[in-house]
Design a protein around this motif. Sequence first.
Motif, short mmCIF file in Angstrom:
data_model
loop_
_atom_site.label_atom_id
_atom_site.label_comp_id
_atom_site.label_asym_id
_atom_site.label_seq_id
_atom_site.Cartn_x
_atom_site.Cartn_y
_atom_site.Cartn_z
N GLU A 7 0.58 -0.86 -0.03
CA GLU A 7 -0.13 -0.27 -0.20
C GLU A 7 0.70 1.02 -0.03
O GLU A 7 1.92 1.23 0.24
CB GLU A 7 -0.65 0.09 1.21
N LEU A 8 0.46 2.66 -0.82
CA LEU A 8 1.09 3.59 -0.85
C LEU A 8 1.45 4.54 0.59
O LEU A 8 2.59 5.01 0.91
CB LEU A 8 0.46 4.42 -1.72
N GLU A 9 0.94 4.28 2.16
CA GLU A 9 0.78 4.41 2.87
C GLU A 9 2.35 3.62 4.17
O GLU A 9 2.57 4.24 4.36
CB GLU A 9 -0.45 4.39 4.29
N GLN A 10 2.33 2.53 3.13
CA GLN A 10 3.26 1.51 3.73
C GLN A 10 4.76 2.82 3.61
O GLN A 10 5.73 2.48 4.28
CB GLN A 10 3.66 -0.07 3.15
N TYR A 11 4.74 3.74 2.33
CA TYR A 11 6.08 4.23 1.86
C TYR A 11 6.09 5.39 2.17
O TYR A 11 7.19 5.49 3.08
CB TYR A 11 6.28 4.41 0.26
N THR A 12 5.57 6.20 2.78
CA THR A 12 4.69 7.49 3.08
C THR A 12 5.32 7.38 5.01
O THR A 12 5.28 8.39 5.59
CB THR A 12 3.79 8.15 2.54
N ALA A 13 4.89 6.13 5.43
CA ALA A 13 5.20 5.84 7.11
C ALA A 13 6.54 7.10 7.65
O ALA A 13 6.93 6.25 7.12
CB ALA A 13 4.93 4.69 7.67
N THR A 14 5.87 7.56 9.10
CA THR A 14 7.43 8.30 9.19
C THR A 14 7.65 7.42 10.10
O THR A 14 7.43 6.64 10.69
CB THR A 14 6.50 9.13 10.26
N ALA A 15 8.95 7.63 10.73
CA ALA A 15 9.94 7.27 12.15
C ALA A 15 8.40 7.23 12.71
O ALA A 15 8.68 6.77 14.58
CB ALA A 15 11.66 7.85 12.13
N SER A 16 8.22 8.71 13.05
CA SER A 16 6.87 9.13 14.89
C SER A 16 6.42 7.75 14.35
O SER A 16 5.40 7.52 15.92
CB SER A 16 6.79 10.22 14.91
N ALA A 17 5.42 7.11 13.21
CA ALA A 17 4.36 6.46 13.34
C ALA A 17 4.76 5.21 13.68
O ALA A 17 4.37 4.55 14.41
CB ALA A 17 3.76 6.45 12.27
N TYR A 18 5.90 4.75 13.39
CA TYR A 18 7.11 3.47 14.09
C TYR A 18 6.68 3.20 15.33
O TYR A 18 6.92 2.02 15.96
CB TYR A 18 8.13 3.09 12.48
N ARG A 19 7.45 3.96 15.93
CA ARG A 19 7.73 4.15 17.38
C ARG A 19 6.39 5.11 18.07
O ARG A 19 6.65 3.55 19.33
CB ARG A 19 8.25 5.97 17.83
N ALA A 20 4.43 4.78 17.78
CA ALA A 20 3.81 4.84 17.69
C ALA A 20 3.13 3.42 17.20
O ALA A 20 1.46 2.94 17.73
CB ALA A 20 3.23 6.23 17.92
N SER A 21 3.43 2.38 17.10
CA SER A 21 3.20 1.57 15.94
C SER A 21 2.66 0.14 17.20
O SER A 21 2.81 -0.18 17.92
CB SER A 21 4.39 0.64 15.16
N VAL A 22 0.98 0.10 17.24
CA VAL A 22 0.33 -1.00 17.56
C VAL A 22 1.07 -1.72 18.29
O VAL A 22 0.51 -2.99 18.93
CB VAL A 22 -1.37 -1.00 17.02
N ASP A 23 1.86 -2.54 17.14
CA ASP A 23 2.89 -3.72 17.60
C ASP A 23 3.92 -4.09 18.52
O ASP A 23 3.78 -4.19 19.29
CB ASP A 23 3.04 -4.54 16.15
N GLY A 24 3.41 -2.12 18.71
CA GLY A 24 4.89 -2.43 20.28
C GLY A 24 4.29 -2.80 21.31
O GLY A 24 5.18 -3.22 22.22
N ALA A 25 3.15 -2.48 21.75
CA ALA A 25 2.44 -3.34 22.85
C ALA A 25 2.74 -4.67 23.49
O ALA A 25 3.13 -5.41 24.04
CB ALA A 25 0.95 -3.50 22.46
N PHE A 26 2.34 -5.50 22.38
CA PHE A 26 2.90 -7.39 21.79
C PHE A 26 4.15 -7.21 21.93
O PHE A 26 4.44 -8.48 22.31
CB PHE A 26 1.40 -7.96 21.19
N LEU A 27 4.88 -6.24 21.34
CA LEU A 27 6.32 -6.88 20.80
C LEU A 27 6.28 -6.39 22.56
O LEU A 27 7.59 -7.10 23.03
CB LEU A 27 7.25 -5.72 20.64
N LEU A 28 6.50 -5.66 23.39
CA LEU A 28 7.34 -5.62 24.86
C LEU A 28 5.89 -6.71 25.31
O LEU A 28 7.25 -6.91 26.35
CB LEU A 28 6.70 -3.94 25.22
N ARG A 29 4.96 -6.95 25.52
CA ARG A 29 4.58 -8.09 26.58
C ARG A 29 4.95 -9.31 26.24
O ARG A 29 5.34 -10.10 26.75
CB ARG A 29 2.66 -7.67 26.82
N HIS A 30 5.00 -9.85 25.27
CA HIS A 30 5.34 -11.25 24.18
C HIS A 30 6.70 -11.16 23.41
O HIS A 30 7.49 -12.76 23.58
CB HIS A 30 3.88 -11.78 23.26
#
Length: 338
Positions: free
Chosen positions: A109-132
């Motif tokens: 998807e085109l938004e995969q290319y335009t995603a910012t570093a700040s969006a990655y810092r707040a990415s939803v998978d951060g929660a399960f990466l931290l927990r599991h």
Amino acid sequence: MARLLKLCGLSLLVYLIVFATLVDRPLSLGVLRLELLQKTARLRALPSPKLVILAGSNGPYSHSCVVFTAMLHMPCENAGIAVGIGLDDIFARYEPLLRAGDVVYMPMELEQYTATASAYRASVDGAFLLRHDRDVLMTLPVPRIIGAGFCCDLADLMEALAEMPLAARGTISPARLLAAEYDSQGDRIDNVFSDRDAALLPQAPRKVPAPKAISSGYGAALIAGFVAREARKGVIVIGGMPVYYSTAVMPDEVISAVANIYIANGGRFTVLGNRSAYPRADFFNGEDHLAKPCQYLHSVFVARRLERLLGRQATPPPAFIVHVAAGCPSAADLFSQD
């Protein structure tokens, strides 16, 4: 001041203990994590050379490993995960499972290319990466690790406290939900035409991002790095365009910006005659999600292009695939065009 610092440190410690070890969101996030684990496990089990479809939800909704396997005679995993799950996370899990001669098709998807570093810092998978999945988290850049450490707030805590008892009792099961949505190759299977789901479709297409926003995005840098690393291993990476409304204008400059990310890093690129553009009537419940007949139709077109790029002898689509694809509203106009 010293007392204040101690209290701040204690509150941070309590926060980390709560979200890293005690509470979980087994339904809202658990489904996404289980989907990622299932796709990773199937990918690990596939022999090489294999075909991997890698995108956001455009992958499993709009592309079909059933079609690709039947026409290209390659084991296939539709490994796309919803946009919002970080590509750095996905790449870290998938890359060790790719071998020389494997083929990765990426209609991102085109938004995969335009995603910012700040969006990655707040990415939803951060929660399960931290927990599991802290082993995966520790392989990611430091800002991503810090972002995952601050993934959650009071609303997330309340959500976790509501979800955990439901999951423990089996009232809602992520495994059952996924079994009703995906087949054994990772294709989405619940994307059948319905008035209810069609009502969710936006009337107008999304705004197409500028070529510079695509080529300079943080997501584009992640994708470029993945393509370069896999090309050095002998993996064949092929970029493609995501599906979109045919009423949108997809400038040549946008397609060139996407293509260059792959070609400049040792990959390949292909674009269909219709540029992956389809009428609104062909979509299921979102702009990246074709209904099943159109998912099959689009995959037939893509398989023919991959045949040429890979120098493989593809077979015509079997009768059952033609039968399903014929149910796509635009099938009569498109079947003879590509």
